[in-house]
Design an enzyme around this catalytic site. Sequence first.
Site, PDB file in Angstrom:
ATOM      1  N   ASP A   1       0.799  -1.236   0.000  1.00 30.18           N
ATOM      2  CA  ASP A   1       0.000   0.000   0.000  1.00 30.18           C
ATOM      3  C   ASP A   1       0.826   1.278   0.000  1.00 30.18           C
ATOM      4  OD1 ASP A   1       0.912  -0.459   2.559  1.00 30.18           O
ATOM      5  OD2 ASP A   1      -0.862   0.357   3.524  1.00 30.18           O
ATOM      6  N   GLU A   2       2.126   1.175  -0.230  1.00 35.11           N
ATOM      7  CA  GLU A   2       2.962   2.381  -0.244  1.00 35.11           C
ATOM      8  C   GLU A   2       3.897   2.351  -1.450  1.00 35.11           C
ATOM      9  OE1 GLU A   2       5.256   2.801   3.324  1.00 35.11           O
ATOM     10  OE2 GLU A   2       3.639   2.049   4.588  1.00 35.11           O
TER      11      GLU A   2
HETATM   12 MG    MG Z   1      -1.131   2.561   4.424  1.00 33.23          MG
END
Ligand code: MG
Length: 403
Positions: free
Chosen positions: A105-106
């Site tokens: 998620d990054e």
């Molecule tokens: Mg996150």
Amino acid sequence: MDRTILHCDCNAFYASVECMLRPELKDVPMAVAGDITKRHGIILAKNELAKAYGVKTAETIGATRRKCPDIVLVLPHHELYAEYSKKVNDIYKRYTDLVEPFGIDESWLDVTASKNLFGDGVHIANEIRRTVREEIGITVSVGVSFNKVFAKLGSDYKKPDATTVISRDNYKDIVYPLPVGDLLFAGRRTTEMLGKIGIKTIGELANSNKELIGGMLGKMGYILHDYANGIDNDPVKSVEDVREIKSVGNGMTFKTDIVTEDELRCGITALSDSICSRMRRACVKCRGVQVYIKYADFKSVSKQKQLSLPTNVSKEIAKEAFDLANAVRDKRKAIRMLRITGINIEHQDNCGVQLSLFEDVNTEKHEKLERLETNIDKIRKKFGKGAITFGSALGNEIGIDEE
Ligand SMILES: [Mg+2]
């Protein structure tokens, strides 16, 4: 000239994807949790409403229910998260080809060369937030800075759906008061050790004596001291750079030579764990494994084998490496140094399709382990490397010095 680096972080990613696909979840406190039937299942992500009740990532379901009895718990859907992660990264790639994912998620983006085309870093950050919100339906927080470490601090600074700029002019105001444990790679043990000598904030670390910190923490100490002072020249790696990784290895010299099979297993578990978490971070898997053993008499042996299934699951690598080590080593001799390397590396996107071709391996078990270890990465990212250790690496007395 300074670089312009963005760090984009999807807010409460698992929970956001669930809420986007089932809008009724948006209006209730909800969390994604593994093993929702068991009290000791762990919270993996929560929405803003649950956060308001004090629900925390990585706590047990039992603890969560005490704070918020009405919480709605949802099982994770990892294939979906992988799919949406790719969609979000595809949006990032509209602005630069230098996109380096850091977990699911990054991502870091180097937009230095994109500014003539798309405007300055803040403009690109705001545009990315708007695009991801409108096209995907989830929110992203973005840090804009002149290096990766500060960009990451920026994305964490204001959430959800915010842009934070950390510049050469304002970094002391923003970064210095933050706890030292917020720095990339400052785990719980490092933070504790720094705390013992009175260093609690990044500013205190920045103004401390570099040699003292290096003497105390080794190589990592020098790096963290630089990070605190805004010195980080690590480039954002493009997808092509990641493809060029040929192997991921780690070795260690033991303080006391390894003699027993249990000690060997313990060393192999710790090494496999470290290379696999690096592979998962780089979104790659290996198709082979290599073991290198140096004996107390400094003679050495090594052996490698191909795997039936590409993997970055440390339990699987550890098992293969252990069998390999036992097959090649002279059991009468004490082992001084051990190195395990994942070889024939490939991007994980190229590894998935063939799963079903391997009828001899238990793909269901493999996928389960893969999910377990990805979740462990998330918890470690939040609470430091020492937060979770595999059983056989616990309480080891060998004295491990990673190279
Ligand atoms: Mg996150």
